[in-house]
Design an enzyme around this catalytic site. Structure first.
Site, short mmCIF file in Angstrom:
data_model
loop_
_atom_site.label_atom_id
_atom_site.label_comp_id
_atom_site.label_asym_id
_atom_site.label_seq_id
_atom_site.Cartn_x
_atom_site.Cartn_y
_atom_site.Cartn_z
N THR A 166 -22.86 -6.52 -81.73
CA THR A 166 -22.44 -6.34 -83.12
C THR A 166 -20.97 -5.95 -83.18
OG1 THR A 166 -22.89 -3.96 -83.22
CG2 THR A 166 -24.69 -5.44 -83.83
N ASP A 167 -20.34 -6.27 -84.31
CA ASP A 167 -19.13 -5.52 -84.63
C ASP A 167 -19.59 -4.11 -84.98
OD1 ASP A 167 -16.52 -4.84 -85.14
OD2 ASP A 167 -16.11 -6.65 -86.32
#
Length: 749
Positions: free
Chosen positions: A262-263
């Protein structure tokens, strides 16, 4: 098998113990999939789940019991970010984490030279390896859709072919250091405003033709080991756990065997994260940049909530096993790779690489002959502009860098011209703050303006070095620009300087296009970028003629913002329409920041950048691919190997290019393809090849382009297939998207 402790296992490896004495997962001579399955079979459910989420700001757990190390990540891709504290966003204040700042990826794209991309990946990879990082969070290949996007400077321009060709060498050379590229932000992260919750609607055709090709090249041709999900939504689902993007396209169509990360703060739902292709969750319950979380890492969506779904049978155990397979595969390629080199940092070789890339990236936009500067012609050179001295590695969000050295344009010009050079700041923008723009008192702005205009009266030549910087609402993560003009009254300052002295050379620095209301009044304009450690030296060498500029624009400079395709249709297309206001979640303000649920439709569809300007017949201020030189190039008559081809065949187009000037230089020869008749609407032309050649005065090079069926295809969204239709085409060869020097007709059957 003899049972070994984790420390004993690692000692056995270091001592070169016989393979038979080691578990299979520690035996590097065995196939990697066998090692993955062996390690997986030894793990408890608790150990598996822990591997799927962060344990600190920039690391995720391994399995200490089995001697499997944790994964360490660093922001990138323009350099290895300074060390961050274990559990907050403060800098750790180490004294040995200063690095080389390499040019921003916009600059890399402006070189139009894959060799520069390979040099870049090799050198930044060596620094990441030295800092013992397993993943460098970059490169970025999101498409430049609007010049207001604050994060455009981190990406590789508006054209998917150019971005795809440039990203592959970077990824390959970076990963030779045992450091994984994390290609980002997958996908459709084309603005920063409302980035955490904007819901993007885009046609399948535009998705496949414009927004996915560079990611696909990075995965299939580059062999990227990780992909970072984007913050935004696509078709109602957040991209970090978007079934269509991650399950169907990334893993299903492209066969990606790497790890999806994920960011920071990009996960929002446990069930979707469990089932929709996400592997490692980072930064949840923060805004991805500064805010902290009261929640522990075990409470992440892929923490205890994930484990409860597995234990209850609501989610199959295969969901966590598949994630851990991908994570283990990554660990064996990076942290447990015994063959990776040691790396190095801030070396003369790295500085030379940064300088070479910077030299090739600067774009000469306009020149009436005043450049290159003739030193003996000027007795008093006035440099005006904050960017002549500003530390442009600071600010901008996650791309902020702690440099060992930084050569400013002013210092480099003084080194060349000595006491002839005087300096006036002219304007000031305030400290590097990513989230807002600090107001500057009027008495300060007036004083700086008056100082610059007074000094201009005694100058023979003025070099203006302004543009944008990494502050909020400029070229910065988390905020988009507010308008298309330069900030802080720079247009007024430039016009005032021209009124006093017409010999004003503009040498602005930015990661974005901007308006130039003074363009017709100045004799020369060069476009520089955030060039990092050696940036000032590159700019000074181009201005002086020590380096002949050879950069080409990786995106279009429209005359007006309204001329850009993303803005033409109004707010529905950019920045989106606010709907259904929601209260901000106090535990996750970034996910619902600004309390709205914005929706957006990409009404420009496949007509992004030059495709829009060409097809709609809207002239640009400076077109895609534009860039002048201190020498001249003549394109000869092209030859073609055949007038037509079919199926798996191809034709070769050869064009002679001659340096007809008096200075050695490099030219980027560009190939565009035009389809004369198609069952679906197509752009007027599309980039399908380019080649950068270096020529001495009078020398000629024969530049070859091979055209295959793939170069003729468009994506038929109804058939969900790439199609090359029989018919007549044109190969357009030129120096920019509008400066076409030769046309070759051919047929495909």
């Amino acid at each position: 098998m003899k049972k070994l402790t984790a420390s004993a296992l690692m000692l056995a490896i270091a001592a070169g113990a016989a393979a038979a004495e080691l578990p299979a997962y520690l035996d590097k001579t065995k196939p990697i999939e066998e090692r993955v399955e062996d390690a997986l079979s030894r793990m408890t459910l608790d150990e598996k789940v822990k591997m799927c989420h962060a344990q600190s700001k920039f690391s995720s757990p391994g399995v200490p019991r089995l001697g499997i190390p944790e994964i360490w990540m660093s922001d990138g891709p323009h350099g290895v970010r300074a060390e961050i504290n274990w559990n907050d966003w403060g800098y750790a204040k180490w004294t040995n984490d200063s690095i080389t700042a390499f040019p921003a990826l916009t600059a890399l794209a402006a070189t139009w030279n894959p060799e520069m991309s390979a040099i870049y990946g090799k050198n930044v990879g060596e620094e990441a390896r030295y800092r013992e990082k397993d993943i460098l969070l970059g490169p970025g290949v999101n498409i430049y859709r609007t010049p207001l996007n604050g994060r455009n400077f981190e990406y590789m321009g508006e054209d998917p072919y150019l971005a795809g060709e440039m990203v592959v060498p970077y990824v390959k050379e970076l990963q030779k250091n045992g450091v994984a590229a994390s290609v980002k932000h997958f996908a459709l992260n084309n603005q920063e405003k409302w980035r955490g919750n904007i819901d993007v609607t885009v046609s399948d055709r535009a998705l496949y033709e414009i927004y996915l090709p560079a990611f696909k090249k990075a995965v299939i041709d580059g062999g990227a080991w990780t992909i970072m999900g984007a913050y935004n939504k696509y078709n109602g689902q957040h991209c970090c756990h978007n079934s269509r993007l991650l399950n169907d396209i990334l893993r299903g169509e492209w066969g990606f065997d790497g790890c999806v990360v994920t960011d920071w703060g990009g996960a929002h739902d446990t069930r979707e994260a469990a089932l929709n292709g996400l592997d490692i969750e980072m930064g949840t319950f923060t805004n991805g940049l500064t805010s902290e979380s009261a929640n522990t890492y075990d409470e992440y969506y892929l923490g205890k909530p994930f484990q409860k779904l597995i234990e209850s049978g609501e989610v199959p155990v295969e969901a966590v096993d598949n994630k851990v397979r991908n994570i283990l595969r990554l660990i064996f390629r990076t942290a447990m790779n015994p063959d990776k080199p040691f790396g190095s940092i801030a070396s003369p070789e790295h500085y030379a690489a940064a300088k070479t890339i910077g030299d090739e990236s600067i774009v000469l936009l306009k020149n009436n002959g005043i450049l290159p500067l003739q030193a003996d012609k000027y007795k008093n050179i006035l440099v005006v502009g904050e960017n002549a001295t500003r530390m442009l590695n600071q600010g901008g969000g996650s791309s902020e860098l702690k440099v060992k050295d930084m050569v400013s344009p002013l210092d480099a010009l003084k080194a060349l011209y000595g006491d002839k050079v005087k300096f006036a700041t002219g304007y000031v923008s305030g400290p590097a703050i990513y989230s807002f723009q600090m107001p500057i008192p009027k008495n300060v702005t007036d004083s700086l303006f008056n100082e610059a205009t007074t000094m201009a009266r005694d100058a023979d030549l003025i070099i203006y070095i302004g543009g944008l910087n990494k502050n909020g609402f400029q070229d910065s993560e988390a905020t988009d620009r507010k308008d298309y003009n330069l900030p802080f009254g720079q247009d007024s300052l430039i016009n005032a300087l021209i009124d006093i002295n017409p010999n004003v050379v503009i040498a602005n620095i930015s990661g974005n296009a901007y308006a130039m209301p003074w363009l017709d009044r100045v004799p020369a304009v060069i476009q520089s970028w955030y060039l990092g450690t050696m940036g000032g030296a590159s700019m000074a060498d181009v201005l002086s003629g020590k380096v002949n500029p050879s950069g080409k624009l990786p995106f279009t400079f429209p005359k007006r913002l309204a001329d850009n395709g993303a803005h033409y249709a109004g707010e529905n297309s950019y920045p989106g329409i606010e709907t259904d206001p929601q209260p901000v979640d106090p535990n996750n303000p970034f996910a619902g920041h600004m309390g709205v649920k914005p929706e957006q439709e990409y009404t420009d569809d496949i007509l992004v950048g030059y495709r829009w300007h060409d097809t709609k017949k809207i002239p640009a201020m400076f077109p895609f691919g534009h860039g002048l030189s201190y020498t001249t190039f003549k394109y000869g008559k092209p030859t073609v190997s055949a007038k037509e081809f079919a199926g798996d065949g191809s034709i070769t187009v050869t064009v002679p290019v001659t340096n007809t000037g008096s200075m050695e230089g490099k030219e980027v020869v560009q190939l565009y393809i035009s389809d004369e008749k198609s069952s679906l609407p197509r752009p007027l032309k599309e980039l399908k090849g380019f080649s950068k050649v270096s020529l001495a005065p009078g020398a000629t090079a024969n530049v070859e382009f091979t055209i295959k069926a793939d170069d003729l295809k468009f994506f038929d969204d109804k058939a969900h297939a790439w199609v090359a239709e029989p018919g007549k085409f044109k190969a357009l060869i030129g120096s920019s998207s509008t400066d076409i020097r030769a046309t070759v007709p051919f047929s495909f059957r």
